[in-house]
Write a protein that holds these residues in place. Sequence first.
Motif, PDB file in Angstrom:
ATOM      1  N   ASN A 111      31.145 -52.211  39.264  1.00 46.38           N
ATOM      2  CA  ASN A 111      32.361 -53.016  39.272  1.00 46.38           C
ATOM      3  C   ASN A 111      32.547 -53.685  40.634  1.00 46.38           C
ATOM      4  N   SER A 112      32.241 -52.903  41.672  1.00 48.06           N
ATOM      5  CA  SER A 112      32.366 -53.426  43.029  1.00 48.06           C
ATOM      6  C   SER A 112      31.371 -54.567  43.251  1.00 48.06           C
ATOM      7  N   MET A 113      30.194 -54.433  42.633  1.00 45.24           N
ATOM      8  CA  MET A 113      29.162 -55.451  42.761  1.00 45.24           C
ATOM      9  C   MET A 113      29.619 -56.801  42.190  1.00 45.24           C
ATOM     10  N   THR A 114      30.341 -56.740  41.085  1.00 44.87           N
ATOM     11  CA  THR A 114      30.753 -58.000  40.453  1.00 44.87           C
ATOM     12  C   THR A 114      31.792 -58.740  41.294  1.00 44.87           C
ATOM     13  N   ARG A 115      32.371 -58.024  42.265  1.00 46.45           N
ATOM     14  CA  ARG A 115      33.349 -58.698  43.133  1.00 46.45           C
ATOM     15  C   ARG A 115      32.683 -59.437  44.296  1.00 46.45           C
ATOM     16  N   LEU A 116      31.336 -59.294  44.426  1.00 44.91           N
ATOM     17  CA  LEU A 116      30.642 -60.049  45.477  1.00 44.91           C
ATOM     18  C   LEU A 116      30.791 -61.536  45.187  1.00 44.91           C
ATOM     19  N   PRO A 117      30.906 -62.342  46.246  1.00 44.42           N
ATOM     20  CA  PRO A 117      30.971 -63.784  45.987  1.00 44.42           C
ATOM     21  C   PRO A 117      29.692 -64.264  45.302  1.00 44.42           C
ATOM     22  N   ALA A 118      29.799 -65.360  44.582  1.00 41.18           N
ATOM     23  CA  ALA A 118      28.614 -65.909  43.907  1.00 41.18           C
ATOM     24  C   ALA A 118      27.584 -66.330  44.945  1.00 41.18           C
ATOM     25  N   PHE A 119      26.318 -66.287  44.563  1.00 48.56           N
ATOM     26  CA  PHE A 119      25.278 -66.739  45.486  1.00 48.56           C
ATOM     27  C   PHE A 119      25.276 -68.262  45.488  1.00 48.56           C
ATOM     28  N   PRO A 120      25.176 -68.883  46.680  1.00 50.89           N
ATOM     29  CA  PRO A 120      25.275 -70.350  46.728  1.00 50.89           C
ATOM     30  C   PRO A 120      24.185 -71.031  45.883  1.00 50.89           C
ATOM     31  N   ALA A 121      24.636 -71.855  44.930  1.00 54.69           N
ATOM     32  CA  ALA A 121      23.689 -72.552  44.055  1.00 54.69           C
ATOM     33  C   ALA A 121      22.772 -73.457  44.871  1.00 54.69           C
ATOM     34  N   THR A 122      23.284 -73.958  45.980  1.00 53.83           N
ATOM     35  CA  THR A 122      22.482 -74.851  46.829  1.00 53.83           C
ATOM     36  C   THR A 122      21.172 -74.186  47.236  1.00 53.83           C
ATOM     37  N   ILE A 123      21.231 -72.889  47.545  1.00 51.85           N
ATOM     38  CA  ILE A 123      20.010 -72.216  48.013  1.00 51.85           C
ATOM     39  C   ILE A 123      18.961 -72.174  46.912  1.00 51.85           C
ATOM     40  N   HIS A 124      19.390 -71.831  45.692  1.00 55.58           N
ATOM     41  CA  HIS A 124      18.427 -71.821  44.583  1.00 55.58           C
ATOM     42  C   HIS A 124      17.790 -73.198  44.410  1.00 55.58           C
ATOM     43  N   LYS A 125      18.621 -74.236  44.500  1.00 56.46           N
ATOM     44  CA  LYS A 125      18.094 -75.600  44.302  1.00 56.46           C
ATOM     45  C   LYS A 125      17.125 -75.970  45.429  1.00 56.46           C
ATOM     46  N   VAL A 126      17.500 -75.615  46.660  1.00 52.57           N
ATOM     47  CA  VAL A 126      16.621 -75.933  47.796  1.00 52.57           C
ATOM     48  C   VAL A 126      15.290 -75.200  47.657  1.00 52.57           C
ATOM     49  N   MET A 127      15.347 -73.920  47.264  1.00 51.31           N
ATOM     50  CA  MET A 127      14.101 -73.155  47.119  1.00 51.31           C
ATOM     51  C   MET A 127      13.209 -73.794  46.057  1.00 51.31           C
ATOM     52  N   GLY A 128      13.834 -74.236  44.953  1.00 52.28           N
ATOM     53  CA  GLY A 128      13.078 -74.894  43.884  1.00 52.28           C
ATOM     54  C   GLY A 128      12.374 -76.140  44.405  1.00 52.28           C
ATOM     55  N   LEU A 129      13.097 -76.923  45.200  1.00 57.28           N
ATOM     56  CA  LEU A 129      12.521 -78.170  45.723  1.00 57.28           C
ATOM     57  C   LEU A 129      11.434 -77.882  46.763  1.00 57.28           C
ATOM     58  N   ILE A 130      11.680 -76.881  47.611  1.00 58.95           N
ATOM     59  CA  ILE A 130      10.697 -76.546  48.656  1.00 58.95           C
ATOM     60  C   ILE A 130       9.387 -76.093  48.013  1.00 58.95           C
TER      61      ILE A 130
ATOM     62  N   ALA B 281      19.475 -68.665  56.144  1.00 54.48           N
ATOM     63  CA  ALA B 281      20.323 -68.042  57.161  1.00 54.48           C
ATOM     64  C   ALA B 281      21.753 -68.544  57.018  1.00 54.48           C
ATOM     65  N   ALA B 282      21.890 -69.876  56.845  1.00 56.45           N
ATOM     66  CA  ALA B 282      23.233 -70.450  56.743  1.00 56.45           C
ATOM     67  C   ALA B 282      23.931 -69.989  55.464  1.00 56.45           C
ATOM     68  N   GLY B 283      23.171 -69.828  54.396  1.00 60.33           N
ATOM     69  CA  GLY B 283      23.788 -69.504  53.104  1.00 60.33           C
ATOM     70  C   GLY B 283      24.014 -68.028  52.865  1.00 60.33           C
ATOM     71  N   THR B 284      23.264 -67.159  53.545  1.00 57.22           N
ATOM     72  CA  THR B 284      23.390 -65.728  53.229  1.00 57.22           C
ATOM     73  C   THR B 284      24.212 -64.944  54.256  1.00 57.22           C
ATOM     74  N   SER B 285      24.412 -65.504  55.454  1.00 56.00           N
ATOM     75  CA  SER B 285      25.097 -64.713  56.486  1.00 56.00           C
ATOM     76  C   SER B 285      26.494 -64.308  56.020  1.00 56.00           C
ATOM     77  N   ARG B 286      27.080 -65.101  55.119  1.00 46.84           N
ATOM     78  CA  ARG B 286      28.443 -64.807  54.643  1.00 46.84           C
ATOM     79  C   ARG B 286      28.525 -63.441  53.937  1.00 46.84           C
ATOM     80  N   PHE B 287      27.391 -62.952  53.437  1.00 51.32           N
ATOM     81  CA  PHE B 287      27.417 -61.674  52.709  1.00 51.32           C
ATOM     82  C   PHE B 287      27.338 -60.465  53.631  1.00 51.32           C
ATOM     83  N   PHE B 288      26.921 -60.709  54.870  1.00 47.59           N
ATOM     84  CA  PHE B 288      26.686 -59.574  55.760  1.00 47.59           C
ATOM     85  C   PHE B 288      27.951 -59.164  56.496  1.00 47.59           C
ATOM     86  N   LYS B 289      28.736 -58.364  55.817  1.00 48.75           N
ATOM     87  CA  LYS B 289      29.968 -57.820  56.396  1.00 48.75           C
ATOM     88  C   LYS B 289      29.652 -56.406  56.877  1.00 48.75           C
ATOM     89  N   SER B 290      30.552 -55.841  57.653  1.00 49.91           N
ATOM     90  CA  SER B 290      30.269 -54.486  58.153  1.00 49.91           C
ATOM     91  C   SER B 290      30.250 -53.498  56.981  1.00 49.91           C
TER      92      SER B 290
END
Lengths: 287, 161
Positions: free
Chosen positions: A9-28, A88-97
Amino acid sequence: MNLDSAIRNSMTRLPAFPATIHKVMGLINNPDSSLTELVDVIRLDQSITANILRMCNSAYFGLRHKVDNVHDAIMYLGRQNIVRAVMAAGTSRFFKSTPGYEAEARELWEHAVGTALLAQILARKVFRREDSSLFTAAILHDIGKIVLGEFVKDKYAEIKKLVVEQSRSFLEAEEKVLGMNHATLGGVIAAHWKFPEDIRDAIAFHHRPDRLQGKTDPMPWVVHLADQGCLMLGIGRGADGLAYDGLDGAMGKLGLTQPDFEEALAGLVKEMDNAREMIGIVHASPN
Amino acid sequence: MSQILVKLADLNVSNNPEDLLVVYGLGSTAAVLLYDREVGIGGIAHFMLPSSASDPQRAREYPAMYADVAIPLLVESCIGKGACRESLTARLAGGSILMGQGISRSISEGNIATARQILEKLAIPLTAENTGGNHNRAVRMEISTGKSFVKRPDGSWEEMV
């Protein structure tokens, strides 16, 4: 609610993963993609755009002229650096204490980046190239700790007792006390975020790649070795310390020797020195 | 008291009684702490690999990365600040080992063994050690007194005597 449901239940409260990153990885990963497509995707995400420009203008990249648009940033950074910058720009938001591991947000983040950089150093030795999926898996390998931290905190005494008195690894102790370990949970989070199977496996099995039966993908082994290397160097220290199994066969699986591994560790020090400013910039930003 | 962080693969020496030298994040890495009680000079080297033999070029860029280069350099740096070799004493901390048949054993044990050998060769007495285990450590040294402390796994500080 039982513990397993509470964790999920706690996991579902995590913010969504930025769609931009998935799209960038696909293009890269698609050699036919164009620079214009990449620019169009990135500039739709304001916070990633802002972070990329900030990083691009940091001493880490050492550019002489101020870069003020995504197109120029990509031209300067190059494809591999774009992966690093966007991740780095898209995932740092998840790294809380994470209270249970007694780790500060900055240390967790430093450990994530250190593991990703060491994974790339190892990849250059093993595969003679860098790998954007590997970078993604490595930077997110401990994402399970973000959710599990609050549960580890409540049961810390019990977990630590198993580690100290029965010489269990922190991973086994988590499993025994909470019914789940942070690596498995990380794999579940990666699935929730729609990551492909290779990245999910590398996260879920980063402590025990030997348990990934019927698969020969070396990626979980590289993440394992990179994670262990960072624990050894004290990059991102927590209450779990070095209480994990370092698998004996990891280097052999990848065709690496002890001197190769030592050279990779030595190389990481300089890369971390260079990246520290980048880490600080991204983590200090409000986005 | 001003705190000076000794980074990984680095060393610091001080003769300022206001200074506190600190190392965080000792994993399989190790720290040698030297102190000259007569003149109040102390220093710490935080190294990560036992021997520079495999990569002498990197050792020139990061001399404190390797035990065999870092410790003699720390001694010279203390002497350079005014310490006397004969009055230096040493303490040693770090060298944690990953569980299992892990990959870290030769590095962790190598760091500690090399440090002991080099100190013995340089005739610098090793007065306290806090090594091994599978937990992270931190160490700190007060330049005014030479008192040195190691952080226990429970977070409290224990004097190294």
